[in-house]
Design an enzyme around this catalytic site. Structure first.
Site, PDB file in Angstrom:
ATOM      1  N   GLY A  38      29.968  -4.081  18.008  1.00 35.68           N
ATOM      2  CA  GLY A  38      29.403  -2.964  17.250  1.00 35.68           C
ATOM      3  C   GLY A  38      30.371  -1.869  16.849  1.00 35.68           C
ATOM      4  N   ASP A  94      29.474   2.017  19.201  1.00 39.51           N
ATOM      5  CA  ASP A  94      28.633   2.374  18.065  1.00 39.51           C
ATOM      6  C   ASP A  94      27.521   3.332  18.468  1.00 39.51           C
ATOM      7  OD1 ASP A  94      27.348   0.438  19.605  1.00 39.51           O
ATOM      8  OD2 ASP A  94      27.031  -0.966  17.955  1.00 39.51           O
ATOM      9  N   ASP A  97      22.777   4.243  24.132  1.00 38.91           N
ATOM     10  CA  ASP A  97      21.331   4.068  24.276  1.00 38.91           C
ATOM     11  C   ASP A  97      20.983   4.365  25.739  1.00 38.91           C
ATOM     12  OD1 ASP A  97      18.715   3.399  23.680  1.00 38.91           O
ATOM     13  OD2 ASP A  97      19.027   1.262  23.882  1.00 38.91           O
ATOM     14  N   LYS A 125      21.253   8.058  20.925  1.00 38.57           N
ATOM     15  CA  LYS A 125      19.791   8.014  20.783  1.00 38.57           C
ATOM     16  C   LYS A 125      19.163   8.989  21.746  1.00 38.57           C
ATOM     17  CE  LYS A 125      18.344   3.581  19.406  1.00 38.57           C
ATOM     18  NZ  LYS A 125      17.678   2.302  19.689  1.00 38.57           N
ATOM     19  N   PHE A 146      15.142   1.950  16.156  1.00 45.96           N
ATOM     20  CA  PHE A 146      16.135   0.884  16.105  1.00 45.96           C
ATOM     21  C   PHE A 146      16.893   0.960  14.790  1.00 45.96           C
ATOM     22  CE2 PHE A 146      18.046  -3.251  15.978  1.00 45.96           C
ATOM     23  CZ  PHE A 146      18.386  -3.454  17.301  1.00 45.96           C
ATOM     24  N   VAL A 147      18.206   1.037  14.877  1.00 46.59           N
ATOM     25  CA  VAL A 147      19.027   1.202  13.666  1.00 46.59           C
ATOM     26  C   VAL A 147      19.998   0.041  13.501  1.00 46.59           C
ATOM     27  CG1 VAL A 147      18.869   3.719  13.548  1.00 46.59           C
ATOM     28  CG2 VAL A 147      20.642   2.666  14.958  1.00 46.59           C
ATOM     29  N   ASP A 153      23.762  -4.191  14.779  1.00 52.93           N
ATOM     30  CA  ASP A 153      23.094  -5.404  14.314  1.00 52.93           C
ATOM     31  C   ASP A 153      21.656  -5.503  14.791  1.00 52.93           C
ATOM     32  OD1 ASP A 153      23.957  -5.884  17.132  1.00 52.93           O
ATOM     33  OD2 ASP A 153      22.995  -7.823  16.766  1.00 52.93           O
ATOM     34  N   ARG A 159      25.442  -5.940  10.195  1.00 52.88           N
ATOM     35  CA  ARG A 159      26.572  -5.136  10.663  1.00 52.88           C
ATOM     36  C   ARG A 159      27.443  -4.630   9.514  1.00 52.88           C
ATOM     37  NH1 ARG A 159      27.134  -5.926  16.256  1.00 52.88           N
ATOM     38  NH2 ARG A 159      26.649  -7.990  17.040  1.00 52.88           N
TER      39      ARG A 159
HETATM   40  P1  IMP Z   1      23.143   0.699  26.357  1.00 52.38           P
HETATM   41  O1  IMP Z   1      23.972  -0.114  27.292  1.00 52.38           O
HETATM   42  O2  IMP Z   1      21.690   0.630  26.668  1.00 52.38           O
HETATM   43  O3  IMP Z   1      23.636   2.117  26.168  1.00 52.38           O
HETATM   44  O4  IMP Z   1      23.202  -0.029  24.979  1.00 52.38           O
HETATM   45  C1  IMP Z   1      24.260   0.036  24.171  1.00 52.38           C
HETATM   46  C2  IMP Z   1      24.300  -1.188  23.273  1.00 52.38           C
HETATM   47  O5  IMP Z   1      22.977  -1.611  22.871  1.00 52.38           O
HETATM   48  C3  IMP Z   1      25.013  -0.816  22.023  1.00 52.38           C
HETATM   49  O6  IMP Z   1      26.386  -1.098  22.168  1.00 52.38           O
HETATM   50  C4  IMP Z   1      24.323  -1.691  20.997  1.00 52.38           C
HETATM   51  O7  IMP Z   1      24.984  -2.931  20.957  1.00 52.38           O
HETATM   52  C5  IMP Z   1      22.932  -1.934  21.504  1.00 52.38           C
HETATM   53  N1  IMP Z   1      21.937  -1.062  20.831  1.00 52.38           N
HETATM   54  C6  IMP Z   1      21.261  -0.027  21.372  1.00 52.38           C
HETATM   55  N2  IMP Z   1      20.432   0.541  20.474  1.00 52.38           N
HETATM   56  C7  IMP Z   1      20.611  -0.146  19.329  1.00 52.38           C
HETATM   57  C8  IMP Z   1      20.037  -0.009  17.996  1.00 52.38           C
HETATM   58  O8  IMP Z   1      19.213   0.861  17.682  1.00 52.38           O
HETATM   59  N3  IMP Z   1      20.486  -0.910  17.086  1.00 52.38           N
HETATM   60  C9  IMP Z   1      21.397  -1.890  17.364  1.00 52.38           C
HETATM   61  N4  IMP Z   1      21.952  -2.027  18.571  1.00 52.38           N
HETATM   62  C10 IMP Z   1      21.553  -1.168  19.545  1.00 52.38           C
HETATM   63 MG    MG Z   2      27.218  -2.914  21.162  1.00 51.32          MG
END
Ligand code: IMP
Ligand code: MG
Length: 168
Positions: A38, A94, A97, A125, A146-147, A153, A159
């Site tokens: 990403g 990217d 979350d 987010k 969700f983006v 992606d 992407r």
């Molecule tokens: P985390 O480990 O929960 O912080 O998630 C991070 C990863 O989840 C990012 O690197 C993205 O690959 C994926 N992700 C989280 N939210 C989104 C979204 O809205 N769109 C696409 N990928 C997302």
């Molecule tokens: Mg990612």
């Protein structure tokens, strides 16, 4: 699809981020570590604006998830990371979350002997963070939607879009 952040907004914001980031690394050996896949657009656009010597490393991360779901089990592939011992690392992703991915990678970088670790994300987010991670540079705060686009992606697609959009 609805455009949430335009190409122009992204590019202007990365100009500003580069102006904040570069002075911090003028006299320190910098390695930028991008989280695959990403971060590739953000990485490419940011490093071309950083007027300081730097190296680039990559780390593979994936947590199985669909649209809107919680993060699944995290897989890390540090095979491309290179040696970060004694180097000041700026970790790029990217989106922040839940924070699971970045908190784990920050720990890994410290374990590998990085002199310092800072984190930059293009998007954060709101209301989703569950794992403690300090983020030093944020491009945009976005609502819990969700983006896709600009590296992000859905099922490995979209992407390549030069803007960020929500999937309707
Ligand atoms: P985390 O480990 O929960 O912080 O998630 C991070 C990863 O989840 C990012 O690197 C993205 O690959 C994926 N992700 C989280 N939210 C989104 C979204 O809205 N769109 C696409 N990928 C997302
Ligand atoms: Mg990612």
């Amino acid at each position: 699809m609805r455009v949430l952040i335009t190409t122009e907004q992204i590019q202007e914001r990365i100009d500003e981020l580069a102006r904040q980031i570069a002075p911090e690394y003028r006299d320190r050996p910098l390695t930028i570590v991008g989280v695959l896949t990403g971060s590739v657009m953000f990485l490419a656009d940011l490093v071309r604006r950083l007027d300081v010597p730097l190296r680039i490393g990559l780390i593979q991360a994936s947590s199985y998830r669909g649209k809107n779901t919680t993060a699944g089990e995290l897989y890390l592939g540090p095979g491309l990371l290179a040696d970060v011992r004694g180097r000041h690392v700026l970790l790029l992703d990217d989106i922040l979350d839940t924070g699971q991915t970045l908190s784990r990678i920050v720990q890994l970088l410290h374990d590998r002997g990085a002199a310092s670790v800072k984190v930059a994300v293009l998007l954060r987010k709101q209301g989703r963070q569950m794992h403690a991670v300090t983020v030093d540079f944020v491009g945009f705060e976005i609502p819990d939607e969700f983006v896709v686009g600009y590296g992000l992606d859905y099922n490995d697609e979209h992407r390549q879009l030069p803007y960020i959009a929500t999937l309707g």
